[in-house]
Design an enzyme around this catalytic site. Structure first.
Site, PDB file in Angstrom:
ATOM      1  N   HIS A 268      37.984  41.353  32.856  1.00  0.00           N
ATOM      2  CA  HIS A 268      36.564  41.232  32.492  1.00  0.00           C
ATOM      3  C   HIS A 268      35.732  40.799  33.711  1.00  0.00           C
ATOM      4  CE1 HIS A 268      37.821  41.902  28.436  1.00  0.00           C
ATOM      5  NE2 HIS A 268      38.488  40.772  28.381  1.00  0.00           N
ATOM      6  N   ASP A 319      41.505  47.397  26.064  1.00  0.00           N
ATOM      7  CA  ASP A 319      41.478  46.063  25.488  1.00  0.00           C
ATOM      8  C   ASP A 319      41.669  46.051  23.962  1.00  0.00           C
ATOM      9  OD1 ASP A 319      40.945  43.390  24.876  1.00  0.00           O
ATOM     10  OD2 ASP A 319      39.184  43.218  26.126  1.00  0.00           O
TER      11      ASP A 319
HETATM   12  C1  NGQ Z   1      42.274  38.260  23.285  1.00  0.00           C
HETATM   13  N1  NGQ Z   1      40.184  39.376  23.638  1.00  0.00           N
HETATM   14  O1  NGQ Z   1      43.085  37.525  23.858  1.00  0.00           O
HETATM   15  O2  NGQ Z   1      42.641  39.124  22.511  1.00  0.00           O
HETATM   16  C2  NGQ Z   1      40.819  38.101  23.593  1.00  0.00           C
HETATM   17  C3  NGQ Z   1      40.166  37.222  22.591  1.00  0.00           C
HETATM   18  C4  NGQ Z   1      40.182  34.912  23.585  1.00  0.00           C
HETATM   19  C5  NGQ Z   1      39.185  39.572  24.508  1.00  0.00           C
HETATM   20  N2  NGQ Z   1      38.873  38.591  25.284  1.00  0.00           N
HETATM   21  C6  NGQ Z   1      40.716  35.852  22.546  1.00  0.00           C
HETATM   22  N3  NGQ Z   1      38.543  40.703  24.576  1.00  0.00           N
HETATM   23  O3  NGQ Z   1      39.654  35.336  24.607  1.00  0.00           O
HETATM   24  O4  NGQ Z   1      40.352  33.713  23.382  1.00  0.00           O
HETATM   25 ZN    ZN Z   2      42.170  40.767  26.573  1.00  0.00          ZN
END
Ligand code: NGQ
Ligand code: ZN
Length: 451
Positions: A268, A319
Site C-alpha cells: 500500500h 489484495d
Molecule cells: C488484511 N487488508 O490483513 O487483510 C488487511 C486488513 C488490517 C487490507 N489492509 C486488516 N487491505 O489491516 O488490519
Molecule cells: Zn493485505
C-alpha cells in the site's frame, strides 16, 4: 512442443517483431530472439504475447467476501468496519473451503493475466484459535489450489501478534492469525523445504501496529534472501497511531529502525511524505499498490509521480480480490491520480520517451513484481520462468486497434477478455474450470446460506 514463434512480443519495455521463444527443460526461457523468421519446427502463436504479471498481494480467503460488503450497516462505514465484517468470514472458513475458494481465485487470476501470486497468509489456526495438527494445513490448502489452477505461488506466512501499538495481544476475533517470529520462520522453512514445483516462500509482517519491533528483528535475524512483505501506511489512523506510539510515521519508522533492503515490499504505502519516498528509494525496498482494493476500502491515494520519479520498484496486487485482472488495476492506478489532480496520463513520462501510461506502468509492474516474488529474472528473457499471455486480437476491446496501441486499449478500453491462453513454466494452463467453479459455488453456499 517447446519452440514458439510470435508475430510480436513484449521485450524489455516495448513490442518486438517476429520473436522466437524456446522453453528449456527446466521450464525457463532458454532463448528469446526477435527479428527471426518462423522456423518450420516452431509452433506459430496466433497473436502477440505479453509476459505474465506477478500479483504481489493476495489474501485468497477474501475472494469469498468480494461483493458482500457493499451495503452500509451503520452511520459510519470505513476500513475498520469493513475489517470487522471480513473477520466474521475469516472465522468460519474451513481448510476445504479455503482450497475451493483459492482454486477459483487462482483460475480467475490466470485468466486476468497473472501467472504468479504472493499470498500474505495469516489465516493459520482452527476457528477456535487452536493450531491444526499440521501447522501448515491452511498453507497446503493454498498450495494445492495453486497447483490445481496452474499458477506460481509465493507463500508469505505472517508475523501477527497484537491488535494495535498499545495492545499487548490480539483481539478475540483475530485468534486464527497468531504467529510469533519463531512460528513464521518454521512455516517458511516448512513450505520452502517441501520443494514443490512453482512454490516458494518468504515472510511477512502484518504491520507495525500488529508486530513488536523486537519480534520483527528476531524474524529477520539470519533469514536469508527471501521476500519480506509488510502492510505500511494504508490508513491515516494507522499513521496517527504510529506517530503517537513511536514519534514517527510508519514508513519513516521502518526506514529508520528496520533496515529495509531489496527483499522488502511495503504494501500500500498510501500515506507517504516526500522524505519517506526518498528514504524507501535509498533503501532499495519496493512498494505494492493495490488500486481496486484501496478504492474499495477508502484508503486514499498515494503519490504516484513521487514513487515513479524516485525509481522505487513498483508491484501491483489485487489484495481483497474485488477485481481479478491486472489491466483493471493499472487503469485505476492512473484514474485515481487523474481524479485527484484533474489531469490525464499522470503516470506517463513523455520526457523520458515513455508517453504511454499503460506501457510505463506495465514495465514497472513486471520488474517490481518479479522482485516481490523473489525472482532474479522475470518476463520474456532467458533465465526467467517460461510464462506468457497470448493476446486475442479478436476480443471486442482490441478489434481493429493499431498494433502500437494494443496495450493502451488492453488497459483503458474495458470490459475485455484479452488473454486467450496463458503459459506457466512452459505449459499451457487448462482453460476448463467447470469443476473448480462447482466446488467454489458449493463453498460459497455453505459459507453464506447459514449467515
Ligand atoms: C488484511 N487488508 O490483513 O487483510 C488487511 C486488513 C488490517 C487490507 N489492509 C486488516 N487491505 O489491516 O488490519
Ligand atoms: Zn493485505
Amino acid at each position: 512442443m517447446s519452440l514458439y514463434w510470435a508475430p510480436r512480443a513484449w521485450l524489455g519495455g516495448g513490442w518486438a517483431e517476429r520473436v522466437l521463444l524456446r522453453v528449456g527443460g527446466d521450464g525457463q526461457w532458454a532463448e528469446v530472439a526477435p527479428g527471426v523468421t518462423a522456423p518450420a519446427q516452431a509452433e506459430v502463436l496466433p497473436g502477440p504475447v505479453l509476459p505474465g504479471l506477478v500479483n504481489a498481494h493476495s489474501h485468497a480467503f477474501q475472494r469469498a467476501f468480494a461483493g458482500l460488503a457493499e451495503g452500509r450497516e451503520s452511520d459510519t462505514d470505513d476500513f475498520w468496519s469493513w475489517r470487522d465484517r471480513m473477520y466474521r468470514v475469516a472465522l468460519r472458513i474451513t481448510p476445504a473451503q479455503l482450497r475451493a475458494i483459492a482454486a477459483m481465485l487462482y483460475a480467475e487470476l490466470l485468466r486476468g493475466g497473472y501467472t504468479q501470486v504472493c499470498e500474505f497468509h495469516y489465516l493459520q489456526h482452527r476457528p477456535d484459535g487452536r493450531p491444526y495438527d499440521d501447522r501448515l494445513e491452511l498453507s497446503w490448502a493454498l498450495a494445492d489450489a495453486a497447483a490445481e489452477a496452474g499458477i506460481g505461488l509465493t507463500l508469505l506466512p505472517v508475523l501477527y501478534q497484537r491488535a494495535g501499538f498499545t495492545q499487548p495481544a490480539l483481539r478475540d476475533d483475530q485468534r486464527r492469525f497468531a504467529a510469533d517470529s519463531g512460528a513464521v520462520r518454521e512455516l517458511q522453512r516448512g513450505v520452502a523445504g517441501a520443494s514443490r514445483p512453482l512454490l516458494n516462500a518468504g515472510v511477512a509482517i502484518h504491520s507495525l501496529r500488529a508486530a513488536e519491533p523486537a519480534a520483527i528483528a528476531a524474524l529477520l535475524d539470519g533469514l536469508g534472501d527471501v521476500p519480506v512483505h509488510i502492510h505500511a501506511a494504508e490508513q491515516t489512523a494507522e499513521v496517527d497511531d504510529c506517530l503517537q506510539a513511536t514519534g514517527r510515521r510508519p514508513i519513516e519508522w521502518l526506514c529508520a529502525h528496520a533496515a529495509p533492503d531489496a527483499r522488502w515490499q511495503l504494501v500500500h504505502a498510501t500515506h507517504a511524505a516526500p522524505a519517506e519516498i526518498a528514504a524507501v528509494a535509498q533503501s532499495g525496498a519496493g512498494i505494492v499498490i493495490c488500486p481496486s482494493t484501496e478504492a474499495n476500502l477508502g484508503d486514499g491515494l498515494t503519490d504516484m509521480p513521487g514513487w515513479l520519479n524516485a525509481g522505487v520498484p513498483l508491484a501491483i496486487g489485487s489484495d481483497s480480490h474485488v477485481t481479478r485482472a491486472w489491466p483493471e488495476e493499472l487503469r485505476w492506478l492512473d484514474y485515481g491520480q487523474r481524479l485527484q489532480r484533474r489531469q490525464r496520463n499522470v503516470c506517463a513520462a513523455p520526457a523520458e520517451g515513455l508517453p504511454s501510461t499503460a506501457a510505463r506502468l506495465l514495465q514497472r509492474a513486471l520488474h517490481g513484481g518479479g522482485r516481490a516474488a523473489g525472482f532474479g529474472r522475470w518476463g520474456l528473457q532467458p533465465g526467467a520462468r517460461a510464462d506468457l499471455l497470448l493476446i486475442d486480437t479478436a476480443d471486442a476491446s482490441l478489434l481493429g486497434m493499431p498494433e502500437d496501441r494494443l496495450l493502451d486499449a488492453l488497459v483503458f478500453s474495458s470490459p475485455g477478455d484479452p488473454f486467450r491462453d496463458v503459459m506457466v513454466a512452459g505449459r499451457w494452463v487448462p482453460r476448463d474450470r467447470t469443476a473448480v467453479a462447482a466446488r467454489f459455488a458449493a463453498a460459497m453456499r455453505a459459507l453464506w446460506n447459514e449467515a
